[in-house]
Design a protein around this motif. Structure first.
Motif, PDB file in Angstrom:
ATOM      1  N   MET A   1      -4.827  -2.634  -6.919  1.00 27.09           N
ATOM      2  CA  MET A   1      -4.977  -3.395  -5.693  1.00 27.09           C
ATOM      3  C   MET A   1      -6.228  -2.926  -4.958  1.00 27.09           C
ATOM      4  N   SER A   2      -6.843  -3.865  -4.288  1.00 29.56           N
ATOM      5  CA  SER A   2      -8.006  -3.511  -3.490  1.00 29.56           C
ATOM      6  C   SER A   2      -7.557  -2.779  -2.230  1.00 29.56           C
ATOM      7  N   ALA A   3      -8.510  -2.105  -1.603  1.00 30.94           N
ATOM      8  CA  ALA A   3      -8.188  -1.357  -0.380  1.00 30.94           C
ATOM      9  C   ALA A   3      -7.644  -2.293   0.697  1.00 30.94           C
ATOM     10  N   THR A   4      -8.201  -3.488   0.799  1.00 25.05           N
ATOM     11  CA  THR A   4      -7.733  -4.455   1.793  1.00 25.05           C
ATOM     12  C   THR A   4      -6.293  -4.859   1.515  1.00 25.05           C
ATOM     13  N   LEU A   5      -5.974  -5.105   0.249  1.00 26.66           N
ATOM     14  CA  LEU A   5      -4.613  -5.495  -0.107  1.00 26.66           C
ATOM     15  C   LEU A   5      -3.653  -4.337   0.130  1.00 26.66           C
ATOM     16  N   GLU A   6      -4.065  -3.124  -0.177  1.00 24.67           N
ATOM     17  CA  GLU A   6      -3.238  -1.940   0.076  1.00 24.67           C
ATOM     18  C   GLU A   6      -2.957  -1.798   1.572  1.00 24.67           C
ATOM     19  N   THR A   7      -3.980  -2.016   2.388  1.00 27.15           N
ATOM     20  CA  THR A   7      -3.823  -1.925   3.839  1.00 27.15           C
ATOM     21  C   THR A   7      -2.861  -2.996   4.340  1.00 27.15           C
TER      22      THR A   7
ATOM     23  N   PHE B   1      -0.534  -4.528   2.635  1.00 28.84           N
ATOM     24  CA  PHE B   1       0.806  -4.205   2.157  1.00 28.84           C
ATOM     25  C   PHE B   1       1.440  -3.123   3.025  1.00 28.84           C
ATOM     26  N   ALA B   2       0.696  -2.086   3.329  1.00 30.85           N
ATOM     27  CA  ALA B   2       1.210  -1.001   4.170  1.00 30.85           C
ATOM     28  C   ALA B   2       1.599  -1.522   5.549  1.00 30.85           C
ATOM     29  N   GLU B   3       0.780  -2.408   6.100  1.00 33.65           N
ATOM     30  CA  GLU B   3       1.080  -2.976   7.411  1.00 33.65           C
ATOM     31  C   GLU B   3       2.324  -3.869   7.340  1.00 33.65           C
TER      32      GLU B   3
END
Length: 62
Positions: free
Chosen positions: A1-7, A9-11
């Motif tokens: 996953m890209s960093a944006t997608l990880e962020t 998802f975490a949110e």
């Protein structure tokens, strides 16, 4: 996953259960049939989501 997608998802995991269910309800219809997700998998997601909404099954808590 890209960093944006990880962020993202975490949110999303920080949202209350009801908000996460609403997000899933809004995302599922946007998946195109030719995508890698099989129809049976989508049906199972919808079935489980309906169980949680009806109170038949508890929502997962983290």
């Amino acid at each position: 996953m890209s960093a944006t997608l990880e962020t993202l998802f975490a949110e999303a995991l920080e949202l209350p259960d009801e908000s996460r269910l609403e997000l899933v309800e809004r995302l599922i219809p946007t998946i195109k049939p030719e995508a890698s997700v099989e129809a049976a998998q989508l049906a199972e997601v919808v079935r489980r989501m309906e169980e949680v909404q009806s109170g038949e099954a508890p929502a997962c808590s983290r």
